[in-house]
Design a protein around this motif. Structure first.
Motif, short mmCIF file in Angstrom:
data_model
loop_
_atom_site.label_atom_id
_atom_site.label_comp_id
_atom_site.label_asym_id
_atom_site.label_seq_id
_atom_site.Cartn_x
_atom_site.Cartn_y
_atom_site.Cartn_z
N ARG A 1 75.71 8.27 39.21
CA ARG A 1 76.80 8.11 38.30
C ARG A 1 77.65 9.40 38.49
O ARG A 1 77.52 10.69 38.30
N ILE A 2 79.07 9.08 38.74
CA ILE A 2 79.88 10.06 39.21
C ILE A 2 80.69 10.48 37.66
O ILE A 2 81.21 9.75 36.94
N VAL A 3 80.65 11.79 37.09
CA VAL A 3 81.01 12.13 36.06
C VAL A 3 82.39 12.86 36.14
O VAL A 3 83.34 12.57 35.44
N CYS A 4 82.51 13.66 37.21
CA CYS A 4 84.04 14.33 37.31
C CYS A 4 84.50 13.51 38.46
O CYS A 4 84.01 13.55 39.81
N ARG A 5 85.67 12.71 38.13
CA ARG A 5 86.19 11.73 39.39
C ARG A 5 86.90 12.52 40.19
O ARG A 5 87.22 12.12 41.38
N CYS A 6 87.49 13.55 39.79
CA CYS A 6 88.44 14.25 40.69
C CYS A 6 87.84 15.01 41.82
O CYS A 6 88.16 14.99 42.77
N GLU A 7 86.46 15.71 41.24
CA GLU A 7 85.87 16.33 42.37
C GLU A 7 84.57 15.70 42.74
O GLU A 7 83.80 16.22 43.60
N GLN A 8 84.46 14.42 42.25
CA GLN A 8 83.47 13.73 42.62
C GLN A 8 81.93 14.28 42.51
O GLN A 8 81.17 14.46 43.29
N ILE A 9 81.77 14.89 41.33
CA ILE A 9 80.43 15.38 40.66
C ILE A 9 79.55 14.55 40.24
O ILE A 9 80.18 13.61 39.15
N THR A 10 78.26 14.21 40.34
CA THR A 10 77.46 13.39 39.57
C THR A 10 76.77 13.84 38.62
O THR A 10 76.65 14.93 38.32
N GLU A 11 76.35 13.28 37.79
CA GLU A 11 75.50 13.37 36.49
C GLU A 11 74.22 14.14 37.01
O GLU A 11 73.79 15.12 36.38
N GLY A 12 73.56 13.77 38.01
CA GLY A 12 72.31 14.43 38.43
C GLY A 12 72.69 15.83 38.96
O GLY A 12 71.83 16.78 38.76
N GLU A 13 73.82 16.18 39.47
CA GLU A 13 74.07 17.53 39.78
C GLU A 13 74.32 18.45 38.72
O GLU A 13 73.97 19.33 38.57
N ILE A 14 74.77 17.77 37.54
CA ILE A 14 75.07 18.48 36.15
C ILE A 14 73.89 18.84 35.49
O ILE A 14 73.68 19.81 35.27
N VAL A 15 72.98 17.83 35.38
CA VAL A 15 71.90 18.11 34.83
C VAL A 15 70.98 19.15 35.74
O VAL A 15 70.55 20.23 34.94
N ARG A 16 70.94 19.24 36.88
CA ARG A 16 70.34 20.17 37.90
C ARG A 16 70.99 21.60 37.40
O ARG A 16 70.15 22.46 37.16
#
Lengths: 414, 476
Positions: B397-412
């Motif tokens: 799940r891409i949360v930040c579309r401009c920088e292509q950051i996933t929800e998984g990375e944010i939770v981590r």
């Protein structure tokens, strides 16, 4: 996987393009949408006024979207939600990612770009001050209020009189916030007249034309702003500062088509629209790649997005069914007082009229819109008034298109 | 009771903390803000200076050259973005050219390798967008760029992985002397005990030293404003461009960031507090000065402006020493430019020379110098991406579309060291919200994820700590 037509984005553009492509004879269509729901930004536009042209009645954003969602689902068009497209290549291979499908590739015969636009941010304006919480683009605030049901602030100043800003001025007021001012750097609003009346005038919200925010205050959360009058060069005039105590600043300072995928694919972009260069079929510089809606040009009304997207859908289907067309293109360009003309090219080999869309750079009264091909006047139309906030259109009949030799320049003069 | 407590979660404190965990010591860092890297370390040029600027014999010269050598090693171990892009000091007149020869001689004395004066032809070949009025340049091939907050976060995270403690929202209010050290008392009533304290409080280092009873640390502040351009401008310049310092003053830098943006700045204004307000005059000055360095700067690509406060001492050199008045207090203060470059070298010196006088340094057997990148997902191969998404769909799940950051990375990032607890904390670790939309699309989702993961209400989620809440209540 392989599909005939892949549509990127399930906002009003993508949905309308999908329906028309299907009705034009291509059944193998998929839509990729990054949000969990179809409908795009319409879902957070809960005010009415949508659909007057398209459906002859005033709908809310979600209602307008639902009509198209129903049409897509009735046709059995395949939809992937929570699916973000990471890249598109010039030979139409799409890389996408989703929680359920993982990372996957689609080879498409035709692609329709329908990614919409984003809001310009505060940073683009270089407004001095602190960087506290409480500074939002109007659409972000709209999401908090209408989707999350939460208030991003109570005492509000808005910069920019774009439609989202105007709508949010009313929305925040209705939800109990106080909107102290809307500042607009231009001598005119960039929003629709009806929104000025219904969203500001009706709620006694003052609109300061020729004004901009010159300072944002507050360390942790916004505590106030200063707005100043500007001169003809948009420079703040010393001594005209007005201070407002507030906890929120909303920015509604323009929309920018989201063309990062487009650019990486190698599609030629137009500097003025910041969207792709297209012909009247909405085909871009890459054969078989089409674009429509706000990713191509920022429209005033969703009704026009649907109209334009149907064009892209129809011709994407024809491309899949009949293959690549030989083109005899002529170039269109913006002349005096015109900021852009779309399409940027006309294929003279195609039958039918072509509707030209363009914007003017300033308000003009009793003016004439002219289409010039060299010295030759292809058309001339009188208008009582034109304003930068509203898109102008001219229908160019086939016989007029025949008159174009080399290129066509659109001008507007007093 | 900690063996060593470091005050200040900037890059200097971070590097010292990390170096301390190489040894068998009980250590902790206290930071007054809600997150680390909130002062000068979050808003500076990100330049890894070659070392020709500082006067020979100064601490600045010594640690700059040594830090320049250490930086790539640290960046590699900590997975921090670093680039050896080289730097150019550009001359615009004959007088400037003379200054370049002085700078070159000074640099050589400091031990900077590879310095070279290049012709304007070569200069335009290297950087075609430099103003045509340029006449030559000093080329320093060892110059580099690093992500300053990335380095700070990673060094503290790595130290925590190796056993260090972190206390945020801990602003030192007073200090009590105890039989075997100090008790630090924070403004919100927390206490920490330490045998030895390192004062790396940046702009507040003077105030902190005074709390211990040492009034000799005198710190001033200089505000530097910057304008950042979108990555769309990547490649406009590829090296760090300085103007030749002259009587007319210092110009501004035009340089790339490690993320591909173009950075213009900084200004230099004396300040008497930590107010990071950007000003109309400051932003105009940047633009005017930058235009004297490069032609056709794509200013329409500006995505944000910001400022940072650079602390300097009245000695105009670094202060790195044990207090002459308070035994057990080590002041590491006045770390102005080239402080970022010097930080790893300062840390080595502080720990291996100054701390070693107080403790027998035994190796920490479990020490690992490595830390994984916060935004790692897009760097994986397709197969690894899919394996991870299958295990945890949040990575799809891409949360930040401009920088292509996933929800998984944010939770981590919210749960790993040092934990991201604010929207800006997520941004500094992952770049989510740092792209061209500046968080317009992803901020509501990031706020929601933070609330979910930290078990808080949306109204309790802050942009950057304290009273910076984003949501004030419910709709009607």
């Amino acid at each position: 996987m392989k599909h005939d037509i892949v549509i990127i984005g399930a906002g009003p553009a993508g949905l309308a393009a999908a329906c028309q492509a299907y009705d034009s004879g291509v059944k193998d269509i998929v839509i990729l949408e990054r949000e969990p729901h179809l409908g795009g930004i319409l879902n957070q536009c809960i005010h009415n006024g949508f659909g007057l042209k398209r459906f002859g009645q005033s709908l809310t954003g979600p209602e307008y979207a639902q009509r198209y969602i129903d049409m897509v689902l009735e046709r059995g068009i395949k939809v992937y939600t929570e699916t973000t497209v990471l890249s598109l290549t010039d030979n139409k291979v799409i890389t996408a990612i989703s929680p359920t499908e993982g990372l996957f590739y689609i080879e498409a015969k035709a692609v329709i770009l329908a990614m919409g636009c984003r809001e310009r941010s505060r940073g683009a304006l270089n407004i001095p001050g602190t960087r506290p919480a409480g500074v939002y683009s109007a659409g972000t605030a709209q999401k908090y209020v209408n989707i999350f049901g939460r208030m991003p602030g109570k005492e509000v100043v808005i910069l920019g009189s774009g439609d989202i800003g105007l709508i949010m001025a009313r929305r925040m007021t209705v939800e109990g916030a106080r909107v102290h001012a809307v500042a607009e750097i231009m001598p005119h609003s960039s929003g629709l007249k009806r929104n000025i009346v219904q969203c500001l005038d009706d709620f006694d919200i003052p609109l300061y034309l020729n004004h901009t925010i010159t300072k944002i205050e507050g360390k942790d959360r916004v505590e106030g702003v200063v707005i100043s009058q500007v001169d003809q060069n948009k420079k703040p005039i010393l001594g005209t500062e007005k201070h407002f105590k507030c906890d929120t600043v909303l920015f509604s300072v323009g929309l920018i088509p989201e063309n990062e995928l487009t650019k990486k694919a190698g599609v030629t972009l137009d500097r003025a629209t910041r969207g792709a260069v297209v012909d009247q079929t909405r085909e871009t510089s890459i054969s078989g790649v089409f674009a429509c809606g706000n990713v191509l040009q920022v429209h005033d009304l969703v009704d026009y997005v649907s109209e334009e997207s149907a064009i892209a859908g129809r011709f994407a289907a024809e491309y899949v069914l009949n293959g690549k067309r030989d083109k005899q293109t002529v170039k269109l360009s913006a002349g005096e007082n015109v900021s852009y003309v779309l399409p940027q090219q006309i294929d003279k080999g195609l039958d039918g009229n072509v509707k030209l869309f363009f914007r003017v750079t300033k308000t003009l009264n009793n003016c004439t819109i002219r289409g010039l091909s060299g010295e030759k006047e292809v058309f001339a139309i009188k208008k009582r008034v034109v304003v930068p906030g509203e898109m102008e259109t001219v229908i160019l009949p086939k016989e007029k298109i025949e008159l174009i030799d080399g290129g066509l320049t659109v001008t507007i003069c007093d | 009771m900690f063996d060593v407590v470091v005050i200040g979660g900037g890059v200097v404190g971070a590097c010292i903390l990390r170096t301390l965990t190489r040894y068998d010591l009980k250590v902790c860092l206290v930071e007054k803000q809600a997150d680390v890297s909130m002062g000068a370390s979050r808003a500076n040029s990100g330049v890894v200076h070659a070392g020709y600027d500082a006067m020979p014999g100064t601490l600045k010269a010594k640690f700059n050259v040594e830090g320049n050598r250490l930086m790539p090693v640290w960046a590699k171990e900590l997975n921090v973005k670093y680039k050896n892009n080289g730097s150019l000091v550009v001359a615009f007149c004959d007088e400037d050219l003379e200054t370049l020869h002085d700078l070159k001689a000074r640099g050589e004395k400091n031990g900077v390798p590879g310095l070279e004066i290049i012709s304007k032809e070569r200069l335009f070949e290297l950087e075609p967008n430099i103003c045509k009025t340029a006449v030559g340049a000093l080329y320093a091939p060892t110059g580099g760029i690093v992500c300053p907050y990335g380095l700070t976060v990673a060094a503290i995270g790595n130290a925590m992985d190796n056993g260090a403690g972190l206390l945020t929202n801990f602003e030192v209010a007073s200090v009590d002397r105890t039989a075997d050290g100090f008790t630090l008392i924070s403004t919100n009533g927390q206490t920490v005990q330490a045998r030895l304290v390192i004062n790396a409080a940046g702009y507040n280092a003077g105030r902190v030293a005074s709390a211990f009873g040492d009034d000799t640390v005198k710190i001033g502040g200089r505000k530097g404003e910057y304008i950042l351009l979108d990555r769309e401008s990547e490649g406009f310049v590829t090296r760090t461009l300085f103007c030749t310092p002259s009587k007319k003053g210092k110009g501004v830098l035009v340089l790339p960031t490690v993320d591909g943006n173009i950075l213009l700045g900084p200004t230099a204004t004396e300040v008497s507090d930590e107010d990071t307000t950007t000003t109309k005059d400051g932003l105009e000055e940047i633009i005017t000065k930058a235009k004297t360095v490069c032609d056709n700067i794509p200013l329409y690509n500006a995505i944000t402006s910001f400022s940072g406060i650079r602390a300097y001492s009245d000695r105009h050199d670094f202060i790195i020493e044990e207090s002459a008045f308070i035994k057990g207090l080590i002041n590491v203060a006045g770390i102005e430019s080239p402080g970022l470059t010097s930080a790893p070298a300062i840390a080595e010196y502080v720990v291996n020379q100054l701390i070693a006088r107080h403790f027998e340094l035994k190796e920490n057997k479990n020490y690992s110098p490595y830390r994984e990148k916060d935004s790692f997902f897009m760097g994986l191969c397709d197969e690894d991406k899919n394996t991870l998404i299958k295990k945890n769909p949040q990575f799809g799940r891409i949360v930040c579309r401009c920088e292509q950051i996933t929800e998984g990375e944010i939770v981590r990032a919210i749960h790993q060291n040092p934990p991201a607890t604010t929207v800006d904390g997520v941004k500094r670790r992952l770049r989510a919200g740092m792209g061209r939309c500046q968080g317009g699309f992803c901020q509501p989702y990031i706020t929601q994820i933070l609330a979910r993961e930290l078990n808080k209400d949306l109204t309790e989620i802050e942009k950057s700590g304290l009273k910076s809440n984003l949501i004030v209540g419910d709709t009607k």
